[in-house]
Design an enzyme around this catalytic site. Structure first.
Site, mmCIF file in Angstrom:
data_model
loop_
_atom_site.group_PDB
_atom_site.id
_atom_site.type_symbol
_atom_site.label_atom_id
_atom_site.label_comp_id
_atom_site.label_asym_id
_atom_site.label_seq_id
_atom_site.Cartn_x
_atom_site.Cartn_y
_atom_site.Cartn_z
ATOM 1 N N TYR A 46 -12.115 -11.777 -2.283
ATOM 2 C CA TYR A 46 -11.431 -11.255 -0.992
ATOM 3 C C TYR A 46 -12.281 -9.702 -0.646
ATOM 4 C CZ TYR A 46 -8.486 -6.882 -0.362
ATOM 5 O OH TYR A 46 -7.744 -5.867 0.034
ATOM 6 N N LYS A 64 -13.675 -8.592 2.993
ATOM 7 C CA LYS A 64 -13.894 -7.809 3.023
ATOM 8 C C LYS A 64 -14.673 -6.870 3.936
ATOM 9 C CE LYS A 64 -9.423 -7.957 3.843
ATOM 10 N NZ LYS A 64 -8.740 -7.004 4.090
ATOM 11 N N ILE A 113 -2.489 0.655 -1.737
ATOM 12 C CA ILE A 113 -1.447 1.483 -0.837
ATOM 13 C C ILE A 113 0.135 0.414 -1.495
ATOM 14 C CG2 ILE A 113 -0.157 1.086 1.959
ATOM 15 C CD1 ILE A 113 -2.592 3.618 1.150
ATOM 16 N N THR A 143 2.296 -1.637 -1.061
ATOM 17 C CA THR A 143 2.601 -2.762 0.327
ATOM 18 C C THR A 143 3.318 -4.317 -0.464
ATOM 19 O OG1 THR A 143 0.418 -3.345 0.802
ATOM 20 C CG2 THR A 143 0.786 -1.972 1.540
#
Length: 268
Positions: A166, A170, A199, A201
């Site tokens: 990941y 990014k 965040i 989400t």
């Protein structure tokens, strides 16, 4: 919420593509852009979340949107969807390359190549394909704005143990942002990256925790919360406001930027 719709119409007559539009940051941004006059193409896998977003924009917020069944890592589906947007709405002005997954979390020697490749395929290849197929239409429009969702992980923060795939994607998105910003500047196409912290989400639901992960974790204790500016994670709407700024003429001289939006999380 319709009564709270902004009177500002910064995007009247504009068309926006939002990837990962069915939930989280993508959904909040799609609603924000539609509320300010944009016609919004919702790129996501066609499921209840995506259909709900389309319904909310068209019926509750009185905007104009259409959902497209898209896997951002599939070049055929991406190209076809972009062409369909142009046929439907007449052009493209704003591109929000937001779709992504956390992917499998595991020590590097335990992570399978398939898991590594899946994360790169969706996060990095998906960003490339989104930009590749939309840029020709932005050139025809004579400009436009591309915003890419990166992260503080891989750029400012490296304590996400097991997130090597990941974080690599990014960091790669930021380099891609800067390279394309220079390449496209002469066409008046702006390219910027946003780097959210935590965040609220549903991206965490895409993570798969490896049993071996605990062996590599170095405990970190944050002083009274991980985001000094807030009591908890940021909200998708906070990020949507930033994306709208970067999509608007208010940021006409901003390109190649990497903007952190994390409530000072990465400063700890």
């Amino acid at each position: 919420m319709a009564e709270n719709q902004s009177n500002r119409q910064r995007f009247q007559g504009k068309t926006a593509i939002v990837t990962g539009a069915g939930s989280g940051i993508g959904k909040a941004t799609a609603i924000k852009l539609a509320n300010e006059g944009a016609k919004v193409a919702l790129f996501d896998l066609m499921n209840d979340r995506t259909r709900t977003t389309e319904h909310q924009i068209n019926n509750i917020y009185r905007g104009v949107s259409r959902a497209f069944d898209v896997d951002v890592s599939d070049p055929v589906r991406m190209e076809e969807a972009v062409e369909e947007v142009v046929k439907t709405f007449g052009g493209i002005d704003i591109v929000f390359a937001n779709a992504g997954i956390n992917g499998a979390l595991a020590p590097v020697d335990e992570m399978s190549f398939e898991d590594w490749e899946k994360t790169l395929r969706i996060n990095l290849n998906g960003t490339f394909l989104t930009v590749k197929y939309t840029v020709p239409h932005l050139k025809k429009q004579g400009g436009g704005s591309i915003i890419i969702t990166s992260s503080i992980n891989g750029n400012d923060r490296f304590a996400g143990f097991g997130m090597s795939a990941y974080s690599t994607t990014k960091a790669g998105q930021v380099a891609f942002t800067k390279m394309t910003a220079l390449e496209l500047a002469k066409y008046k196409i702006r390219v910027n990256a946003i780097c959210p912290g935590a965040i609220a989400t549903n991206i965490d639901s895409t993570s798969e925790i490896s049993e071996e992960l605990e062996e590599i974790i170095i405990p970190v204790e944050y002083p009274e919360g991980a985001q000094p500016l807030a009591d908890g994670p940021g909200q998708p709407e906070n990020v949507a406001d930033l994306v709208a700024f970067l999509a608007s003429d208010e940021s006409v001289h901003v390109t190649g930027a990497r903007i952190v939006i994390d409530g000072a999380e990465s400063l700890l």
